[in-house]
Design a protein around this motif. Sequence first.
Motif, PDB file in Angstrom:
ATOM      1  N   VAL A 297       0.841  -1.202   0.000  1.00 32.50           N
ATOM      2  CA  VAL A 297       0.000   0.000   0.000  1.00 32.50           C
ATOM      3  C   VAL A 297       0.873   1.248   0.000  1.00 32.50           C
ATOM      4  N   THR A 298       1.913   1.247   0.836  1.00 36.29           N
ATOM      5  CA  THR A 298       2.816   2.403   0.885  1.00 36.29           C
ATOM      6  C   THR A 298       3.538   2.591  -0.443  1.00 36.29           C
ATOM      7  N   PHE A 299       3.957   1.491  -1.038  1.00 33.36           N
ATOM      8  CA  PHE A 299       4.640   1.583  -2.323  1.00 33.36           C
ATOM      9  C   PHE A 299       3.726   2.199  -3.384  1.00 33.36           C
ATOM     10  N   SER A 300       2.465   1.770  -3.378  1.00 34.66           N
ATOM     11  CA  SER A 300       1.521   2.292  -4.368  1.00 34.66           C
ATOM     12  C   SER A 300       1.301   3.791  -4.172  1.00 34.66           C
ATOM     13  N   LYS A 301       1.141   4.213  -2.941  1.00 30.00           N
ATOM     14  CA  LYS A 301       0.902   5.634  -2.667  1.00 30.00           C
ATOM     15  C   LYS A 301       2.137   6.466  -2.997  1.00 30.00           C
ATOM     16  N   ARG A 302       3.290   6.029  -2.511  1.00 31.71           N
ATOM     17  CA  ARG A 302       4.513   6.797  -2.741  1.00 31.71           C
ATOM     18  C   ARG A 302       4.883   6.819  -4.233  1.00 31.71           C
ATOM     19  N   ARG A 303       4.615   5.714  -4.908  1.00 31.24           N
ATOM     20  CA  ARG A 303       4.910   5.662  -6.344  1.00 31.24           C
ATOM     21  C   ARG A 303       4.045   6.663  -7.109  1.00 31.24           C
ATOM     22  N   SER A 304       2.759   6.693  -6.791  1.00 27.37           N
ATOM     23  CA  SER A 304       1.865   7.650  -7.458  1.00 27.37           C
ATOM     24  C   SER A 304       2.289   9.083  -7.171  1.00 27.37           C
ATOM     25  N   GLY A 305       2.654   9.341  -5.921  1.00 23.66           N
ATOM     26  CA  GLY A 305       3.108  10.683  -5.573  1.00 23.66           C
ATOM     27  C   GLY A 305       4.402  11.056  -6.276  1.00 23.66           C
ATOM     28  N   LEU A 306       5.296  10.086  -6.397  1.00 30.49           N
ATOM     29  CA  LEU A 306       6.568  10.343  -7.058  1.00 30.49           C
ATOM     30  C   LEU A 306       6.369  10.632  -8.541  1.00 30.49           C
ATOM     31  N   LEU A 307       5.508   9.849  -9.201  1.00 29.44           N
ATOM     32  CA  LEU A 307       5.221  10.086 -10.607  1.00 29.44           C
ATOM     33  C   LEU A 307       4.544  11.429 -10.811  1.00 29.44           C
ATOM     34  N   LYS A 308       3.661  11.781  -9.869  1.00 31.88           N
ATOM     35  CA  LYS A 308       2.979  13.074  -9.952  1.00 31.88           C
ATOM     36  C   LYS A 308       3.984  14.215  -9.830  1.00 31.88           C
ATOM     37  N   LYS A 309       4.900  14.114  -8.866  1.00 31.63           N
ATOM     38  CA  LYS A 309       5.909  15.147  -8.679  1.00 31.63           C
ATOM     39  C   LYS A 309       6.814  15.271  -9.920  1.00 31.63           C
ATOM     40  N   ALA A 310       7.144  14.138 -10.518  1.00 29.35           N
ATOM     41  CA  ALA A 310       7.976  14.162 -11.720  1.00 29.35           C
ATOM     42  C   ALA A 310       7.259  14.893 -12.852  1.00 29.35           C
ATOM     43  N   HIS A 311       5.964  14.629 -12.987  1.00 28.05           N
ATOM     44  CA  HIS A 311       5.183  15.305 -14.021  1.00 28.05           C
ATOM     45  C   HIS A 311       5.093  16.802 -13.737  1.00 28.05           C
TER      46      HIS A 311
ATOM     47  N   MET B 209      12.315   5.900 -13.371  1.00 28.51           N
ATOM     48  CA  MET B 209      12.066   4.458 -13.444  1.00 28.51           C
ATOM     49  C   MET B 209      12.021   3.897 -12.036  1.00 28.51           C
ATOM     50  N   VAL B 210      10.995   3.112 -11.751  1.00 30.73           N
ATOM     51  CA  VAL B 210      10.827   2.483 -10.440  1.00 30.73           C
ATOM     52  C   VAL B 210      10.512   1.010 -10.656  1.00 30.73           C
ATOM     53  N   PHE B 211      11.272   0.140 -10.003  1.00 34.20           N
ATOM     54  CA  PHE B 211      11.027  -1.295 -10.049  1.00 34.20           C
ATOM     55  C   PHE B 211      10.478  -1.737  -8.690  1.00 34.20           C
TER      56      PHE B 211
ATOM     57  N   SER C 108       9.280  -4.603  -5.804  1.00 37.19           N
ATOM     58  CA  SER C 108      10.002  -5.753  -5.241  1.00 37.19           C
ATOM     59  C   SER C 108       9.813  -7.004  -6.084  1.00 37.19           C
ATOM     60  N   LYS C 109       8.747  -7.023  -6.909  1.00 39.12           N
ATOM     61  CA  LYS C 109       8.503  -8.162  -7.794  1.00 39.12           C
ATOM     62  C   LYS C 109       9.127  -7.971  -9.173  1.00 39.12           C
ATOM     63  N   GLY C 110       9.806  -6.862  -9.353  1.00 43.55           N
ATOM     64  CA  GLY C 110      10.478  -6.622 -10.615  1.00 43.55           C
ATOM     65  C   GLY C 110       9.628  -5.928 -11.660  1.00 43.55           C
ATOM     66  N   LYS C 111       8.454  -5.418 -11.274  1.00 46.87           N
ATOM     67  CA  LYS C 111       7.595  -4.726 -12.229  1.00 46.87           C
ATOM     68  C   LYS C 111       8.080  -3.291 -12.399  1.00 46.87           C
ATOM     69  N   LEU C 112       8.091  -2.847 -13.658  1.00 48.07           N
ATOM     70  CA  LEU C 112       8.626  -1.533 -13.987  1.00 48.07           C
ATOM     71  C   LEU C 112       7.518  -0.497 -14.039  1.00 48.07           C
ATOM     72  N   PHE C 113       7.790   0.645 -13.388  1.00 43.63           N
ATOM     73  CA  PHE C 113       6.935   1.829 -13.496  1.00 43.63           C
ATOM     74  C   PHE C 113       7.829   2.977 -13.920  1.00 43.63           C
ATOM     75  N   GLU C 114       7.408   3.706 -14.955  1.00 50.39           N
ATOM     76  CA  GLU C 114       8.279   4.741 -15.488  1.00 50.39           C
ATOM     77  C   GLU C 114       7.473   5.964 -15.886  1.00 50.39           C
ATOM     78  N   TYR C 115       8.197   7.064 -15.952  1.00 50.52           N
ATOM     79  CA  TYR C 115       7.643   8.313 -16.468  1.00 50.52           C
ATOM     80  C   TYR C 115       8.745   9.027 -17.232  1.00 50.52           C
ATOM     81  N   ALA C 116       8.379   9.555 -18.410  1.00 55.69           N
ATOM     82  CA  ALA C 116       9.346  10.294 -19.224  1.00 55.69           C
ATOM     83  C   ALA C 116       8.642  11.471 -19.870  1.00 55.69           C
ATOM     84  N   THR C 117       9.324  12.591 -19.923  1.00 53.98           N
ATOM     85  CA  THR C 117       8.763  13.778 -20.547  1.00 53.98           C
ATOM     86  C   THR C 117       8.462  13.491 -22.008  1.00 53.98           C
ATOM     87  N   GLU C 118       7.227  13.722 -22.423  1.00 56.53           N
ATOM     88  CA  GLU C 118       6.769  13.502 -23.792  1.00 56.53           C
ATOM     89  C   GLU C 118       7.021  12.065 -24.237  1.00 56.53           C
TER      90      GLU C 118
END
Length: 221
Positions: free
Chosen positions: A19-33, A46-48, A50-60
């Motif tokens: 749950v913490t990972f999901s919240k912090r990840r969303s907040g981190l992606l939001k801040k990056a945007h 880029m955020v991986f 603990s199960k190795g799933k990739l979450f990423e954000y890139a400008t355009e």
Amino acid sequence: MGRGRVQLKRIENKINRQVTFSKRRSGLLKKAHEISVLCDAQVALMVFSSKGKLFEYATESCMERILERYERYSFTEIQCATDEIQQNGNWTWEHAKLKARMETLQRNLRHYEGEDIQNLSLRELQNLEQQLDSALKRIRSKKNQLMVESISELQKKDKELQEQNNILAKKLKEKEKTTVEQAHWQLNNNCQDSSSMLLPLNISSSNSGVLLPWMIRHHLE
């Protein structure tokens, strides 16, 4: 009393950790945007999990372009800081860089061919689809351009052949006209020659009163 600093450490409870990972990840992606929009900055995140799933954000959605820029920047920084070392081992760095680049290109090529796409995220699949659509549009545009140029070239050759055909037909017609005129002229000359040859004979025979042998035979008959 103020709130004390929270000690950061690994969350042992698996559910709470997710749950913490999901919240912090969303907040981190939001801040990056936000920082990319507010400050006109190029951001790659880029955020991986603990199960190795990739979450990423890139400008355009230009992750590869930003990573290439990072590689060039890192390479420049290292080159400026370690000139003497790179004089002896530059080929090792270049080899590693080219090898990584080649692996990236090979991976992208497999993705373009529809292979090894099981582990791609939705964003990556969307980016891949956009790239393929753009490539297909460029191919169709180039094909249409070549077809138009080919048709134009054929029309130009057809026009040239028609002009040559008209010129040949005109020359042939003029030649036929000249041939007919020459034939008429030759026929008239022959007729005039025949008349000029017969007229003296008739005059001489009538004045002298002497009949030539062939005239006698003709008279007797």
